[in-house]
Design an enzyme around this catalytic site. Structure first.
Site, PDB file in Angstrom:
ATOM      1  CG  ASN A 153       6.964  -3.611   6.388  1.00 17.58           C
ATOM      2  OD1 ASN A 153       6.271  -4.470   5.855  1.00 17.58           O
ATOM      3  ND2 ASN A 153       6.517  -2.414   6.671  1.00 17.58           N
TER       4      ASN A 153
ATOM      5  CB  THR B 157       3.336   3.121  -4.277  1.00 21.15           C
ATOM      6  OG1 THR B 157       3.040   3.536  -2.934  1.00 21.15           O
ATOM      7  CG2 THR B 157       2.354   3.786  -5.228  1.00 21.15           C
TER       8      THR B 157
ATOM      9  CB  THR C 169       4.643  -4.311  -6.044  1.00 21.13           C
ATOM     10  OG1 THR C 169       6.049  -4.255  -6.229  1.00 21.13           O
ATOM     11  CG2 THR C 169       4.176  -5.727  -6.298  1.00 21.13           C
TER      12      THR C 169
ATOM     13  CD  GLU D 270      -3.829  -0.715   4.356  1.00 20.88           C
ATOM     14  OE1 GLU D 270      -3.312   0.428   4.319  1.00 20.88           O
ATOM     15  OE2 GLU D 270      -4.982  -0.901   4.750  1.00 20.88           O
TER      16      GLU D 270
ATOM     17  CB  CYS E 208       3.973   1.768   5.608  1.00 24.39           C
ATOM     18  SG  CYS E 208       2.926   0.788   6.660  1.00 24.39           S
TER      19      CYS E 208
ATOM     20  CD  GLU F 234      -4.949  -4.614   5.714  1.00 25.33           C
ATOM     21  OE1 GLU F 234      -3.914  -3.934   5.726  1.00 25.33           O
ATOM     22  OE2 GLU F 234      -4.963  -5.857   5.666  1.00 25.33           O
TER      23      GLU F 234
HETATM   24  P1  NDP Z   1       7.069  -5.281  -2.916  1.00 22.85           P
HETATM   25  O1  NDP Z   1       5.941  -4.336  -2.867  1.00 22.85           O
HETATM   26  O2  NDP Z   1       7.603  -5.610  -4.257  1.00 22.85           O
HETATM   27  O3  NDP Z   1       6.678  -6.657  -2.167  1.00 22.85           O
HETATM   28  C1  NDP Z   1       5.591  -6.841  -1.326  1.00 22.85           C
HETATM   29  C2  NDP Z   1       4.987  -8.229  -1.530  1.00 22.85           C
HETATM   30  O4  NDP Z   1       4.496  -8.335  -2.865  1.00 22.85           O
HETATM   31  C3  NDP Z   1       6.001  -9.370  -1.392  1.00 22.85           C
HETATM   32  O5  NDP Z   1       5.347 -10.511  -0.868  1.00 22.85           O
HETATM   33  C4  NDP Z   1       6.417  -9.596  -2.822  1.00 22.85           C
HETATM   34  O6  NDP Z   1       7.021 -10.863  -3.053  1.00 22.85           O
HETATM   35  C5  NDP Z   1       5.097  -9.462  -3.527  1.00 22.85           C
HETATM   36  N1  NDP Z   1       5.199  -9.162  -4.951  1.00 22.85           N
HETATM   37  C6  NDP Z   1       6.250  -8.634  -5.623  1.00 22.85           C
HETATM   38  N2  NDP Z   1       5.948  -8.509  -6.933  1.00 22.85           N
HETATM   39  C7  NDP Z   1       4.686  -8.972  -7.096  1.00 22.85           C
HETATM   40  C8  NDP Z   1       3.812  -9.104  -8.201  1.00 22.85           C
HETATM   41  N3  NDP Z   1       4.183  -8.713  -9.423  1.00 22.85           N
HETATM   42  N4  NDP Z   1       2.577  -9.620  -8.006  1.00 22.85           N
HETATM   43  C9  NDP Z   1       2.173  -9.999  -6.787  1.00 22.85           C
HETATM   44  N5  NDP Z   1       2.969  -9.917  -5.688  1.00 22.85           N
HETATM   45  C10 NDP Z   1       4.203  -9.394  -5.838  1.00 22.85           C
HETATM   46  O7  NDP Z   1       8.210  -4.683  -1.988  1.00 22.85           O
HETATM   47  P2  NDP Z   1       9.768  -5.015  -1.934  1.00 22.85           P
HETATM   48  O8  NDP Z   1       9.975  -6.132  -0.993  1.00 22.85           O
HETATM   49  O9  NDP Z   1      10.336  -5.164  -3.306  1.00 22.85           O
HETATM   50  O10 NDP Z   1      10.343  -3.665  -1.274  1.00 22.85           O
HETATM   51  C11 NDP Z   1      10.656  -2.539  -2.095  1.00 22.85           C
HETATM   52  C12 NDP Z   1      10.256  -1.248  -1.431  1.00 22.85           C
HETATM   53  O11 NDP Z   1       8.866  -1.252  -1.194  1.00 22.85           O
HETATM   54  C13 NDP Z   1      10.860  -1.010  -0.060  1.00 22.85           C
HETATM   55  O12 NDP Z   1      12.107  -0.444  -0.154  1.00 22.85           O
HETATM   56  C14 NDP Z   1       9.860  -0.087   0.574  1.00 22.85           C
HETATM   57  O13 NDP Z   1      10.120   1.244   0.198  1.00 22.85           O
HETATM   58  C15 NDP Z   1       8.550  -0.526  -0.028  1.00 22.85           C
HETATM   59  N6  NDP Z   1       7.785  -1.388   0.898  1.00 22.85           N
HETATM   60  C16 NDP Z   1       6.762  -0.805   1.568  1.00 22.85           C
HETATM   61  C17 NDP Z   1       6.030  -1.544   2.461  1.00 22.85           C
HETATM   62  C18 NDP Z   1       4.921  -0.902   3.216  1.00 22.85           C
HETATM   63  O14 NDP Z   1       4.379  -1.511   4.141  1.00 22.85           O
HETATM   64  N7  NDP Z   1       4.533   0.284   2.873  1.00 22.85           N
HETATM   65  C19 NDP Z   1       6.316  -2.936   2.739  1.00 22.85           C
HETATM   66  C20 NDP Z   1       7.400  -3.477   1.966  1.00 22.85           C
HETATM   67  C21 NDP Z   1       8.091  -2.706   1.081  1.00 22.85           C
HETATM   68  P3  NDP Z   1       8.631 -10.956  -2.969  1.00 22.85           P
HETATM   69  O15 NDP Z   1       8.942 -10.897  -1.526  1.00 22.85           O
HETATM   70  O16 NDP Z   1       8.986 -12.232  -3.606  1.00 22.85           O
HETATM   71  O17 NDP Z   1       9.197  -9.789  -3.720  1.00 22.85           O
END
Ligand code: NDP
Length: 459
Positions: A136, A214, A216, A234, A266, A435
């Site tokens: 994001n 949350t 992951t 975060e 977020c 952070e």
């Molecule tokens: P994730 O939390 O799954 O991804 C965030 C990061 O973690 C990415 O780099 C992802 O890689 C990586 N990741 C995923 N699975 C693992 C794992 N098992 N171990 C270590 N790293 C991992 O978010 P998503 O992209 O799937 O988004 C889903 C939802 O999460 C969104 O719809 C939103 O609601 C929320 N979100 C919230 C954010 C915030 O700042 N609060 C930011 C992003 C998402 P990869 O890109 O390959 O999946």
């Protein structure tokens, strides 16, 4: 998400669905090799005099500054950010480098007197830090996890999101151009299920900084627990925008409090809580404001809102907004691209999914409240606690409500959330640790105490 067994990442422009780039996806072995290189480089980096480390980080800031347009252009193409926002993001990365460089020169230890000797307390770098960034805000969030860690004498291995690897790769190249030693700051684009997990599970990664969902984040924390590895999380948010009847309604109801970055933020104020006496006026104002939002090509200077990041995210947002849901709606292009119109849901229950779950799109809910206690009860009615706004001209009320709302980052008569010089992080399931701000560097150190005896040899 693409198949994690694929060997490359296909980066799509979310405004057009065209392929912008393909990038090799790091395997577990690639991550292990990057960590080994980082561990060797970190020893040299940590041994530099603080002023030398600071000088290199300032040079890195200058190089980032000189590449603002290029970095912003990448962020527009891979993440669909508006050009104005993308330029701000490159500037945020540059400013944080300068701020962190100052910190590198001011990391202190202490001396504690003791009978028969001295205690000397050191702040040592942790070693190699693993930073896992989301899509994001690819550039700023990569910077927040990485730059204070570098300033404190650590090396960093950064895994960007699979959808947005380009700015991370470029930042790592620019670090080299600025003269940072090789392998001190590496980007390993890859899938979360392979590269992300490999970073979390690697015994030589001293700390994980994770930003994302949350769900992951919880998994990352569980895996870190097996190695007793510290973690900063975060995570998600569902932030309230509390608008009292005496507020400046136009400022309080600025739709970009939840539409910025197409709502993929977020800190987005997605729960608009409005005092009953001004509820109808608020609804009317928002209807007009949403109709005025220019949604379209993010590379066009006039555009205020771009697309969502992916089809998956578009489907997720749609699932919260049935066509017949009572709502105020703006407009958006049809496609190609992942477009969703600015939307305020008006018929939601305060405890329903749309009002309590992170949607991560340009969607807010509008809810009335009766009095101060009711506002606080609604504001605290989610598992999240990241940020929020309180709008009132009554100072006493602003302070009372700020104390009562459970969130790590609040603003009064403002929607601002993030400053690189103030601490940022969440309460409850929005995260753990902080952070940015003055303590960002110490979060990447460990404390060692050495007792030095001043007793002479026994006579
Ligand atoms: P994730 O939390 O799954 O991804 C965030 C990061 O973690 C990415 O780099 C992802 O890689 C990586 N990741 C995923 N699975 C693992 C794992 N098992 N171990 C270590 N790293 C991992 O978010 P998503 O992209 O799937 O988004 C889903 C939802 O999460 C969104 O719809 C939103 O609601 C929320 N979100 C919230 C954010 C915030 O700042 N609060 C930011 C992003 C998402 P990869 O890109 O390959 O999946």
């Amino acid at each position: 998400m693409t198949d994690p067994h694929e060997h490359e990442l296909r980066v799509l422009n979310p405004a057009t669905e065209e392929v912008v780039a393909t990038v090799p996806a790091a395997s577990e072995e690639d991550v292990a090799a990057a960590v080994a290189r980082a561990a060797r480089a970190q020893r040299t980096w940590a041994a530099l005099a603080p002023a030398d480390r600071a000088r290199l980080l300032r040079r890195f800031a200058d190089v980032v500054d000189a590449h603002t347009e290029e970095l912003a252009g990448l962020e527009v193409r891979e993440a669909g950010h508006t050009l104005g926002n993308a330029r701000w993001e490159a500037g945020n990365a540059r400013d944080l480098l300068l701020y962190a460089a100052g910190g590198a020169e001011r990391l202190l230890g202490s001396q504690i007197p003791a009978p028969g000797g001295w205690n000397v307390t050191f702040q040592e770098p942790l070693g190699v830090i693993g930073v896992i960034a989301p899509w994001n805000f690819p550039m700023p969030i990569a910077a927040w996890g990485s730059f204070p860690a570098l300033a404190a004498g650590n090396a960093v291995v950064l895994k960007p999101a699979e959808t947005t690897p380009l700015t991370a790769l470029r930042l790592a190249e620019l670090a080299l151009e600025a003269g940072l030693p090789e392998h001190v700051f590496q980007a390993v684009p890859g899938y979360g299920a392979t590269a992300g997990r490999a970073l979390v599970d690697h015994p030589d990664i001293a700390k994980i900084v994770f930003t994302g969902s949350t769900r992951t984040g919880r998994e990352v924390m569980e895996r870190c627990a097996r190695l007793v590895k510290p973690v900063t999380l975060e995570l998600g948010g569902k932030s309230p925008n509390i608008v009292f009847a005496d507020a400046d309604l136009e400022a309080a109801l600025d739709p970009f409090s939840f539409l910025d970055n197409s709502g993929q933020d977020c800190c987005a104020r997605t729960r608009i809580l409005v005092h009953e006496p001004v509820f109808e006026a608020a609804r009317e104002f928002l209807a007009g404001a949403l109709a005025d939002v220019v949604v379209g090509d993010p590379a066009d200077e006039k555009t205020r809102m771009g697309p969502l990041i992916s089809r998956q995210q578009l489907d997720r947002v749609r699932s919260y907004v049935p066509d017949d849901a009572p709502a105020l709606r703006g407009t958006a292009p049809d496609g190609p691209g992942f477009w969703f119109p600015p939307t305020v849901l008006t018929g939601e229950r305060p405890d329903g999914p749309a009002a309590t779950e992170e949607i991560f799109g340009p969607v807010a809910v509008l809810l009335p409240f009766t009095d101060e206690q009711d506002a606080v009860r609604l504001a605290n009615g989610t598992p999240y606690g990241l940020s929020g706004s309180i709008w009132t001209r009554d100072v006493g009320r602003a302070l009372r409500v700020s104390q009562a709302v459970q969130a790590g980052n609040l603003s009064v008569n403002s929607h601002s959330s993030v400053r690189y010089w103030t601490p940022f992080g969440g309460f409850k399931q929005s995260g753990l640790g902080r952070e940015l701000g003055p303590d960002a560097l110490t979060a990447f150190t460990r404390t060692k105490n050495v007792f030095i005896s001043t007793e002479g040899p026994a006579q």
